[in-house]
Design an enzyme around this catalytic site. Structure first.
Site, PDB file in Angstrom:
ATOM      1  N   LYS A  95       0.807  -1.226   0.000  1.00 12.76           N
ATOM      2  CA  LYS A  95       0.000   0.000   0.000  1.00 12.76           C
ATOM      3  C   LYS A  95       0.837   1.272   0.000  1.00 12.76           C
ATOM      4  CE  LYS A  95      -4.312  -1.951   1.547  1.00 12.76           C
ATOM      5  NZ  LYS A  95      -5.354  -2.010   2.546  1.00 12.76           N
TER       6      LYS A  95
ATOM      7  N   LYS B 237     -11.469 -10.003  -7.645  1.00 14.91           N
ATOM      8  CA  LYS B 237     -11.946 -10.066  -6.263  1.00 14.91           C
ATOM      9  C   LYS B 237     -12.891  -8.898  -5.973  1.00 14.91           C
ATOM     10  CE  LYS B 237     -10.549  -9.427  -1.570  1.00 14.91           C
ATOM     11  NZ  LYS B 237      -9.708  -8.797  -0.615  1.00 14.91           N
TER      12      LYS B 237
ATOM     13  N   LYS C  30     -14.394  -2.865  -2.344  1.00 16.85           N
ATOM     14  CA  LYS C  30     -14.854  -1.475  -2.425  1.00 16.85           C
ATOM     15  C   LYS C  30     -13.971  -0.680  -3.362  1.00 16.85           C
ATOM     16  CE  LYS C  30     -14.561  -1.194   1.935  1.00 16.85           C
ATOM     17  NZ  LYS C  30     -14.876  -1.976   3.103  1.00 16.85           N
TER      18      LYS C  30
HETATM   19  P1  ADP Z   1     -12.600  -4.259   0.742  1.00 11.74           P
HETATM   20  O1  ADP Z   1     -11.624  -5.043  -0.119  1.00 11.74           O
HETATM   21  O2  ADP Z   1     -13.919  -4.114   0.081  1.00 11.74           O
HETATM   22  O3  ADP Z   1     -12.005  -2.933   1.217  1.00 11.74           O
HETATM   23  P2  ADP Z   1     -11.991  -5.131   3.384  1.00 11.74           P
HETATM   24  O4  ADP Z   1     -10.545  -5.293   3.036  1.00 11.74           O
HETATM   25  O5  ADP Z   1     -12.418  -3.989   4.240  1.00 11.74           O
HETATM   26  O6  ADP Z   1     -12.843  -5.133   2.032  1.00 11.74           O
HETATM   27  O7  ADP Z   1     -12.431  -6.510   4.056  1.00 11.74           O
HETATM   28  C1  ADP Z   1     -13.274  -6.638   5.172  1.00 11.74           C
HETATM   29  C2  ADP Z   1     -13.528  -8.123   5.398  1.00 11.74           C
HETATM   30  O8  ADP Z   1     -14.249  -8.674   4.289  1.00 11.74           O
HETATM   31  C3  ADP Z   1     -12.267  -8.961   5.546  1.00 11.74           C
HETATM   32  O9  ADP Z   1     -12.509  -9.949   6.540  1.00 11.74           O
HETATM   33  C4  ADP Z   1     -12.092  -9.599   4.186  1.00 11.74           C
HETATM   34  O10 ADP Z   1     -11.406 -10.844   4.252  1.00 11.74           O
HETATM   35  C5  ADP Z   1     -13.538  -9.774   3.719  1.00 11.74           C
HETATM   36  N1  ADP Z   1     -13.636  -9.661   2.258  1.00 11.74           N
HETATM   37  C6  ADP Z   1     -13.444  -8.530   1.525  1.00 11.74           C
HETATM   38  N2  ADP Z   1     -13.631  -8.759   0.215  1.00 11.74           N
HETATM   39  C7  ADP Z   1     -13.937 -10.085   0.100  1.00 11.74           C
HETATM   40  C8  ADP Z   1     -14.246 -10.943  -1.000  1.00 11.74           C
HETATM   41  N3  ADP Z   1     -14.283 -10.488  -2.250  1.00 11.74           N
HETATM   42  N4  ADP Z   1     -14.521 -12.243  -0.747  1.00 11.74           N
HETATM   43  C9  ADP Z   1     -14.495 -12.718   0.514  1.00 11.74           C
HETATM   44  N5  ADP Z   1     -14.215 -11.958   1.603  1.00 11.74           N
HETATM   45  C10 ADP Z   1     -13.938 -10.667   1.408  1.00 11.74           C
END
Ligand code: ADP
Length: 336
Positions: free
Chosen positions: A120, A198, A201
């Site tokens: 990051k 994947k 957000k």
């Molecule tokens: P984002 O990628 O949308 O910012 P986060 O990193 O905030 O999501 O993830 C929050 C939680 O949701 C974590 O426990 C993460 O493992 C799960 N998570 C996020 N995206 C996915 C996905 N596409 N499939 C399964 N679990 C996910």
């Protein structure tokens, strides 16, 4: 000892960085609700707003609405504030004090080698002190509740390993205070987004849990299916097709049969019909969720009460821990 305190303590949490999506639900929230409903754990669920500032320090006007949305998403999905202590991280200042104390004993190279730090800093240009120290705050979030377990996906195991390392260093220096938190590894698949990557957000390829029928329709109709299946009679690859992957979860009734048709290139069903079925499936699957979510968001005072109550319960356990921590470190305390 009371029955409650014999239960293992479980800590979970997410950043309030936008509406929760299907990936968050499948990868985390669904599992938390199931764990809560086993009754086997004393559960703390933290809305980690300080963490959200590591990347969102310049969009703080979004923080409060996102906290309300997250609380509504959690409760509507089945986290019960009477069973799970749901609270906002910054309401329990003890997290910050413990973070500070831990920061004295964590060598910088331990933080620099965290894979997400390297990724990051390069991709998002994040280079603040807070971002480097993120894993220390995360460790404080867990051990301030003397948590025994943390539900994590395989991808997050390295974060927990660092937390365990920090706990061991604390114990080596000051004596035993915390359990070494263990991972409760969640079995889940990474849910693809509408574009097949994947769901996230940050990629704008998500379906939010709160999306209504119109948004669901728009997003599903724009979904990638199988680029090698151009005509109905072409053989598809349903195991790789996001529409089919969603259907196995949200519209399972005919999915296997349809997948067989798709793989065989049978022209009785094509991608458009498959998408229409998925839309119906998703709209129905989350209908109760959406109704409850809207009801909660229409009454922010209700959410305030849940979060205030949660913070009080969390603070109680966190302040007990800090008494043990200050004593172990031998901080100055005048005789009363
Ligand atoms: P984002 O990628 O949308 O910012 P986060 O990193 O905030 O999501 O993830 C929050 C939680 O949701 C974590 O426990 C993460 O493992 C799960 N998570 C996020 N995206 C996915 C996905 N596409 N499939 C399964 N679990 C996910």
């Amino acid at each position: 000892m009371s029955k409650k305190s014999e239960k293992k303590v479980l800590l979970s949490g997410m950043q309030p960085s936008g509406a929760l999506h299907l990936g968050n639900y499948e990868g985390a929230l669904r599992n938390w609700v199931e764990l809560q409903n086993t009754g086997d754990y004393e559960m703390f669920n933290c809305i980690v707003d300080w963490h959200a500032l590591t990347s969102g320090f310049d969009e703080t006007d979004k923080l409060v609405p996102r906290i309300y949305e997250m609380a509504a998403d959690y409760i509507a999905a089945g986290l019960d504030p009477a069973k799970t202590t749901i609270f906002v991280q910054s309401h329990v200042k003890e997290h910050a004090e413990l973070h500070l104390l831990l920061s004295m004993i964590v060598p910088i190279p331990w933080l620099e080698r965290v894979p997400s730090y390297k990724d990051k800093t390069e991709s998002l240009g994040l280079d603040s002190y807070g971002f480097l120290g993120y894993p220390i705050l995360q460790t404080a979030d867990i051990i301030i509740y003397r948590a025994d377990v943390v539900p994590v996906g395989k991808d997050q195991l390295s974060h927990l390993e660092l937390a365990r390392e920090i706990v061991r260093r604390f114990h080596f220096l000051y004596g035993e205070v915390f359990p070494e938190p263990e991972a409760l590894v969640t079995k889940f698949q990474i849910l693809p987004g509408t574009d097949g990557k994947k769901m996230s957000k940050s990629y704008g390829n998500f379906i939010a849990l709160g999306d209504g029928p119109d948004e669901i329709k728009k997003k599903v109709m724009s979904m990638f299916t199988d680029e090698t299946k151009i005509h109905k009679t072409d053989r598809g690859h349903p195991d790789k097709c996001p529409v089919n992957i969603y259907r196995t979860i949200y519209d399972p009734e005919w999915t296997q049969k349809i997948a067989d048709f798709c793989a065989a290139g049978d022209d009785s069903i094509g991608c458009v019909k498959c998408k229409k079925n998925l839309i119906r499936g998703l709209v129905d699957y989350f209908a109760d969720f959406r109704a409850r979510r809207e009801e909660l968001l229409a009454d922010p005072a209700q959410i305030d009460n849940y979060l205030k109550d949660g913070a009080e319960r969390a603070r109680q356990r966190a302040s007990e821990t800090m008494v043990l921590v200050r004593k172990a470190i031998k901080m100055y305390k005048p005789e009363m």
